[in-house]
Design a protein around this motif. Structure first.
Motif, short mmCIF file in Angstrom:
data_model
loop_
_atom_site.label_atom_id
_atom_site.label_comp_id
_atom_site.label_asym_id
_atom_site.label_seq_id
_atom_site.Cartn_x
_atom_site.Cartn_y
_atom_site.Cartn_z
N THR A 1 0.83 -1.21 0.00
CA THR A 1 0.00 0.00 0.00
C THR A 1 0.86 1.26 0.00
N VAL A 2 1.89 1.32 0.85
CA VAL A 2 2.73 2.52 0.88
C VAL A 2 3.61 2.59 -0.36
N ASN A 3 3.99 1.45 -0.91
CA ASN A 3 4.77 1.47 -2.15
C ASN A 3 3.97 2.03 -3.32
N LYS B 1 13.23 -11.15 3.33
CA LYS B 1 12.98 -11.63 1.98
C LYS B 1 12.52 -10.46 1.12
N PHE B 2 13.22 -10.21 0.04
CA PHE B 2 12.86 -9.09 -0.82
C PHE B 2 11.69 -9.41 -1.74
N ARG C 1 11.43 -4.75 1.41
CA ARG C 1 12.05 -3.81 0.46
C ARG C 1 11.93 -2.38 0.97
N VAL C 2 10.76 -2.02 1.50
CA VAL C 2 10.60 -0.67 2.06
C VAL C 2 11.56 -0.46 3.22
N ALA C 3 11.67 -1.45 4.10
CA ALA C 3 12.57 -1.33 5.25
C ALA C 3 14.00 -1.07 4.80
N TYR C 4 14.45 -1.80 3.78
CA TYR C 4 15.83 -1.59 3.33
C TYR C 4 15.99 -0.24 2.64
N ASN C 5 14.95 0.22 1.94
CA ASN C 5 14.98 1.58 1.39
C ASN C 5 15.15 2.61 2.51
N LEU C 6 14.44 2.42 3.62
CA LEU C 6 14.54 3.37 4.73
C LEU C 6 15.91 3.33 5.38
N TRP D 1 16.54 -7.12 -4.41
CA TRP D 1 15.63 -5.98 -4.26
C TRP D 1 15.06 -5.60 -5.63
N CYS D 2 13.82 -5.17 -5.63
CA CYS D 2 13.20 -4.68 -6.86
C CYS D 2 12.11 -3.68 -6.50
N PHE D 3 11.77 -2.85 -7.44
CA PHE D 3 10.60 -1.98 -7.31
C PHE D 3 10.03 -1.74 -8.70
#
Length: 336
Positions: free
Chosen positions: A17-19, A283-284, A290-295, A313-315
């Motif tokens: 949702t936040v992504n 797990k990415f 993924r959001v946590a690692y971005n932060l 990681w991907c987005f």
């Protein structure tokens, strides 16, 4: 330019949702829209964006650094409308506008997998793709005063170590991640012991003794005393076990079997605290991870040590570009 964009949240899991705000941010940066607070909390039944987050219009910098040459003065796309779609759910709880051709086309416009760095706003070309996603999320997810107070309270209750103490952040997802249908998402359920084997490697290499554990597993919490070499910190009031072991959280939310805003709040507390650590294990395939690692990157401006038990990681919100992280023989792609 006098135009604005109010993104509609796409409510799946809360990490997803936040992504869902990242590509609307990129469109706003590319075409000179003032971005307004995202709307559409329905499953996550918070009053509005500012229940959890600061207003997106509140700048991080003390002065306006925007330069007109970075903006496209005309917007020939339909993305300002597509990203602000009318919120309506299907009978099985899926946001219908997510599947529209207009929304898909606009997600594809900001797909790094399809276009490489050309999809970045001109303001962010030098920052790069990973850095751009990280900084957008860092800005969007700044906690409200109320949420920040709850983050501080959670840290106090779990005896968060003093500043400068190295920590591993670990997200262990059991619950609905272990349902058979999750295999169709290109991921699988692993045991807590499997995760801890990676903790031993990272902790041994970097001399780390403190672990922040974000988990929906009551069983994992009960097993912690046997790992005597570590001090574990976790949110003691987060929802765990019970219905989450029998039904996907998205279904529980749609049928109002759990408190949506409390679920969002617990998830954001975990993501912010994961983002405050120095190494990451998870797990990415998971949006939360993924959001946590971005932060973490946005806070440290460095690629901190990490272990992902499945994908890299991907987005690519709204586009199926993530390979199966479990079965090498499966060529199907999944949402990322």
């Amino acid at each position: 330019l006098g135009r604005s964009l109010t993104p509609t949240l796409v409510e799946w899991g809360f990490g997803s949702t936040v992504n869902s705000v990242v590509k609307p941010y990129m469109h706003a940066l590319s075409y000179g829209y003032c971005i307004k607070n995202p709307t559409g909390f329905i499953k996550y039944n918070c009053s509005n964006w500012e229940t959890l987050f600061q207003p997106v219009s509140k700048p991080l910098a003390n002065e306006d650094t925007c330069q007109m040459e970075h903006l496209a003065l005309e917007d020939p796309t339909k993305c300002a409308t597509a990203f602000c779609g009318k919120k309506k759910y299907s009978a099985i709880g899926q946001p219908e506008f997510f599947f529209s051709s207009e929304y898909h086309e606009c997600c594809a416009k900001y797909s790094f997998d399809k276009h490489g760095g050309k999809m970045l706003p001109k303001t962010h070309v030098d920052i790069g793709f990973f850095g751009s996603v990280s900084l957008i999320l860092h800005h969007a997810l700044r906690p409200s005063k109320t949420l920040q107070s709850k983050i501080n309270e959670a840290k106090e209750n779990m005896k968060w170590p003093k500043a400068g103490t190295p920590m591993i952040g670990m997200h262990y997802r059991a619950g609905d991640a272990c349902l058979e249908e999750e295999v169709t998402l290109g991921r699988k359920c692993d045991t807590f012991e499997t995760y801890m084997s990676h903790v031993h490697l990272v902790a041994g290499k970097y001399g780390i003794k403190h672990i922040f554990l974000a988990t929906d597993s009551a069983a994992a919490i009960k097993s912690l005393p046997k790992y005597k070499n570590y001090t574990f910190h976790y949110n003691k009031v987060a929802g765990r076990g019970g219905k989450r072991n029998q039904k996907a959280v998205d279904d529980l939310l749609f049928h109002k079997e759990i408190d949506g805003c409390k679920e969002a709040e617990d998830t954001m507390i975990d993501m912010h605290l994961l983002g405050a650590t120095d190494a990451f294990i998870g797990k990415f395939s998971s949006n939360i991870d993924r959001v946590a690692y971005n932060l973490i990157f946005a806070r440290t401006r460095a690629y901190q040590p990490y272990v992902s038990l499945d994908n890299t990681w991907c987005f690519d919100y709204g586009i199926k570009s993530r390979p199966d992280g479990v079965r090498n023989t499966n060529q199907e792609l999944y949402y990322c």
